[in-house]
Design a protein around this motif. Structure first.
Motif, PDB file in Angstrom:
ATOM      1  N   GLY A 240      -8.910  -2.516  21.410  1.00  0.00           N
ATOM      2  CA  GLY A 240      -8.589  -3.137  20.140  1.00  0.00           C
ATOM      3  C   GLY A 240      -7.796  -4.418  20.283  1.00  0.00           C
ATOM      4  O   GLY A 240      -7.137  -4.869  19.346  1.00  0.00           O
TER       5      GLY A 240
ATOM      6  N   SER B  11     -17.556  -5.291   8.017  1.00  0.00           N
ATOM      7  CA  SER B  11     -17.719  -3.952   8.578  1.00  0.00           C
ATOM      8  C   SER B  11     -16.393  -3.489   9.184  1.00  0.00           C
ATOM      9  O   SER B  11     -15.436  -4.260   9.306  1.00  0.00           O
ATOM     10  CB  SER B  11     -18.805  -3.959   9.653  1.00  0.00           C
ATOM     11  OG  SER B  11     -18.409  -4.769  10.750  1.00  0.00           O
ATOM     12  N   ASP B  12     -16.341  -2.224   9.578  1.00  0.00           N
ATOM     13  CA  ASP B  12     -15.126  -1.717  10.215  1.00  0.00           C
ATOM     14  C   ASP B  12     -14.823  -2.484  11.498  1.00  0.00           C
ATOM     15  O   ASP B  12     -13.650  -2.725  11.834  1.00  0.00           O
ATOM     16  CB  ASP B  12     -15.278  -0.222  10.524  1.00  0.00           C
ATOM     17  CG  ASP B  12     -15.262   0.633   9.254  1.00  0.00           C
ATOM     18  OD1 ASP B  12     -14.779   0.145   8.212  1.00  0.00           O
ATOM     19  OD2 ASP B  12     -15.742   1.791   9.307  1.00  0.00           O
ATOM     20  N   SER B  13     -15.861  -2.886  12.224  1.00  0.00           N
ATOM     21  CA  SER B  13     -15.660  -3.639  13.464  1.00  0.00           C
ATOM     22  C   SER B  13     -15.092  -5.021  13.182  1.00  0.00           C
ATOM     23  O   SER B  13     -14.199  -5.497  13.891  1.00  0.00           O
ATOM     24  CB  SER B  13     -16.983  -3.756  14.229  1.00  0.00           C
ATOM     25  OG  SER B  13     -17.425  -2.490  14.684  1.00  0.00           O
TER      26      SER B  13
ATOM     27  N   GLU C 292     -13.344  -3.720  22.190  1.00  0.00           N
ATOM     28  CA  GLU C 292     -13.365  -2.639  21.199  1.00  0.00           C
ATOM     29  C   GLU C 292     -12.617  -1.403  21.680  1.00  0.00           C
ATOM     30  O   GLU C 292     -12.070  -0.642  20.879  1.00  0.00           O
ATOM     31  CB  GLU C 292     -14.807  -2.282  20.839  1.00  0.00           C
ATOM     32  CG  GLU C 292     -15.535  -3.410  20.107  1.00  0.00           C
ATOM     33  CD  GLU C 292     -16.860  -2.976  19.521  1.00  0.00           C
ATOM     34  OE1 GLU C 292     -16.848  -2.138  18.590  1.00  0.00           O
ATOM     35  OE2 GLU C 292     -17.902  -3.449  20.008  1.00  0.00           O
TER      36      GLU C 292
ATOM     37  N   ALA D 110     -11.562  -4.675  12.345  1.00  0.00           N
ATOM     38  CA  ALA D 110     -10.776  -4.416  13.558  1.00  0.00           C
ATOM     39  C   ALA D 110     -10.458  -5.717  14.276  1.00  0.00           C
ATOM     40  O   ALA D 110      -9.356  -5.892  14.811  1.00  0.00           O
ATOM     41  CB  ALA D 110     -11.537  -3.463  14.480  1.00  0.00           C
ATOM     42  N   VAL D 111     -11.410  -6.658  14.276  1.00  0.00           N
ATOM     43  CA  VAL D 111     -11.165  -7.971  14.895  1.00  0.00           C
ATOM     44  C   VAL D 111     -10.083  -8.716  14.123  1.00  0.00           C
ATOM     45  O   VAL D 111      -9.191  -9.339  14.720  1.00  0.00           O
ATOM     46  CB  VAL D 111     -12.470  -8.804  14.950  1.00  0.00           C
ATOM     47  CG1 VAL D 111     -12.169 -10.185  15.531  1.00  0.00           C
ATOM     48  CG2 VAL D 111     -13.524  -8.103  15.779  1.00  0.00           C
TER      49      VAL D 111
ATOM     50  N   LYS E  11     -21.670  -7.425  20.882  1.00  0.00           N
ATOM     51  CA  LYS E  11     -20.268  -7.683  21.190  1.00  0.00           C
ATOM     52  C   LYS E  11     -19.677  -8.631  20.151  1.00  0.00           C
ATOM     53  O   LYS E  11     -20.394  -9.387  19.499  1.00  0.00           O
ATOM     54  CB  LYS E  11     -20.119  -8.286  22.587  1.00  0.00           C
ATOM     55  CG  LYS E  11     -20.606  -7.378  23.714  1.00  0.00           C
ATOM     56  CD  LYS E  11     -20.453  -8.055  25.063  1.00  0.00           C
ATOM     57  CE  LYS E  11     -20.948  -7.163  26.187  1.00  0.00           C
ATOM     58  NZ  LYS E  11     -20.819  -7.823  27.527  1.00  0.00           N
ATOM     59  N   TYR E  12     -18.361  -8.600  20.045  1.00  0.00           N
ATOM     60  CA  TYR E  12     -17.674  -9.455  19.094  1.00  0.00           C
ATOM     61  C   TYR E  12     -16.808 -10.481  19.827  1.00  0.00           C
ATOM     62  O   TYR E  12     -16.119 -10.151  20.807  1.00  0.00           O
ATOM     63  CB  TYR E  12     -16.783  -8.627  18.162  1.00  0.00           C
ATOM     64  CG  TYR E  12     -17.566  -7.858  17.120  1.00  0.00           C
ATOM     65  CD1 TYR E  12     -17.837  -8.407  15.867  1.00  0.00           C
ATOM     66  CD2 TYR E  12     -18.053  -6.585  17.398  1.00  0.00           C
ATOM     67  CE1 TYR E  12     -18.568  -7.707  14.912  1.00  0.00           C
ATOM     68  CE2 TYR E  12     -18.780  -5.870  16.455  1.00  0.00           C
ATOM     69  CZ  TYR E  12     -19.031  -6.432  15.217  1.00  0.00           C
ATOM     70  OH  TYR E  12     -19.757  -5.743  14.278  1.00  0.00           O
TER      71      TYR E  12
ATOM     72  N   LYS F 118     -20.738 -12.045  16.079  1.00  0.00           N
ATOM     73  CA  LYS F 118     -21.324 -10.829  16.634  1.00  0.00           C
ATOM     74  C   LYS F 118     -22.632 -11.210  17.319  1.00  0.00           C
ATOM     75  O   LYS F 118     -23.546 -11.731  16.691  1.00  0.00           O
ATOM     76  CB  LYS F 118     -21.600  -9.793  15.548  1.00  0.00           C
ATOM     77  CG  LYS F 118     -22.204  -8.501  16.106  1.00  0.00           C
ATOM     78  CD  LYS F 118     -22.519  -7.496  15.009  1.00  0.00           C
ATOM     79  CE  LYS F 118     -23.130  -6.233  15.615  1.00  0.00           C
ATOM     80  NZ  LYS F 118     -23.497  -5.240  14.558  1.00  0.00           N
TER      81      LYS F 118
END
Length: 269
Positions: free
Chosen positions: A248, A194-196, A245, A199-200, A223-224, A219
């Motif tokens: 970033g 996913s986009d998240s 998030e 991003a990680v 939260k990641y 996840k």
């Protein structure tokens, strides 16, 4: 005449020892992460090199200081003679800190004014055992007596092929860039990032200054978190982060040599 020459040699050795102590202690105490010799077989950050050099020089420094106390300080008051031991005592403290923080198997206890963040299941490779802990926002960890339910946690693994490392010659440090965002799930099957999750992955490449072996993204509770395995000289540290998030960036929570964070679960009171 012979005694004066011997004392002169001992004093010279002590002066050299103090100069070396200062030279290697300063980058260690200031946590200098620059890499002076990036092309070496085992490139060391300055603070790591300082810790190793002080470890190797500890015994010679003790010998030089003791000789100075016995021969150069002969006839002086005990307190004045003891001053000759200050350099080796300082070196002992730094070396002890270097190895305790690098190799200690004892998790840090949380402070009084901290908040619990996430529960983790960690496999300790050297001891071949698994332990469960509750990590706090200051990086402290409270050992749990039993396992926890992690059925609501999703895992995404980004291996080394997603990252490319190089040496920044101006900063003398390892930098990483993302060359792919392919991930697998906990069973090794290809999964959609996913986009998240992407991003990680980009945050890992941006914030980690060592060769990346693997980034295991969790996840849980919306939260990641990510456990990053890196290649650092003789050890393979596992650093565990919370992904912020909003900024970033990665927020460090836990670090352990030769360990594997296998599962996590959001903390619920």
């Amino acid at each position: 005449m012979g005694r004066k020459v011997a004392n002169g040699v001992i004093i010279a050795l002590n002066i050299i020892g103090v100069i070396c102590l200062a030279y290697f202690a300063i980058p260690y105490l200031t946590y200098d992460t620059s890499v002076p010799n990036p092309d070496a077989m085992l490139p060391l950050a300055r603070w790591e090199g300082g810790g190793m050099a002080l470890t190797l020089g500890l015994i010679p420094l003790i010998a030089a200081n003791v000789l100075a106390m016995i021969f150069v300080g002969k006839g002086k008051k005990k307190l004045l003679r003891a001053l000759f031991l200050i350099p080796c005592l300082v070196c002992m403290v730094i070396v002890a800190h270097f190895w305790v923080t690098s190799l200690s198997a004892d998790a840090r206890k949380p402070g009084k004014a901290t908040e619990p963040v996430v529960m983790v299941q960690v496999h300790l490779k050297d001891e071949n055992k698994t332990e469960y802990g509750l990590i706090y926002d200051d990086g402290g960890m409270e050992i749990l007596d039993s396992s926890f339910d992690a059925s609501g946690t999703s895992i995404y693994v980004a291996d080394f092929s997603n990252f490319e490392s190089s040496i920044d010659r101006q900063k003398n440090m390892v930098v990483n860039r993302v060359v792919g965002t392919s991930v697998t799930d906990a069973d090794g099957n290809k999964a959609d990032a996913s986009d998240s999750v992407k991003a990680v992955i980009y945050a890992v490449a941006s914030d980690i200054n060592h060769d990346i072996i693997e980034a295991k993204i969790f996840k849980t509770g919306g939260k990641y978190f990510v456990a990053v395995q890196t290649n650092v000289n003789w050890v393979s540290p596992c650093d565990f982060y919370r992904f912020d998030e909003e900024s970033g960036r990665l927020v460090s929570l836990y670090s352990r040599d030769n360990a594997d964070v296998q599962q996590v679960s959001a903390y619920e009171e």
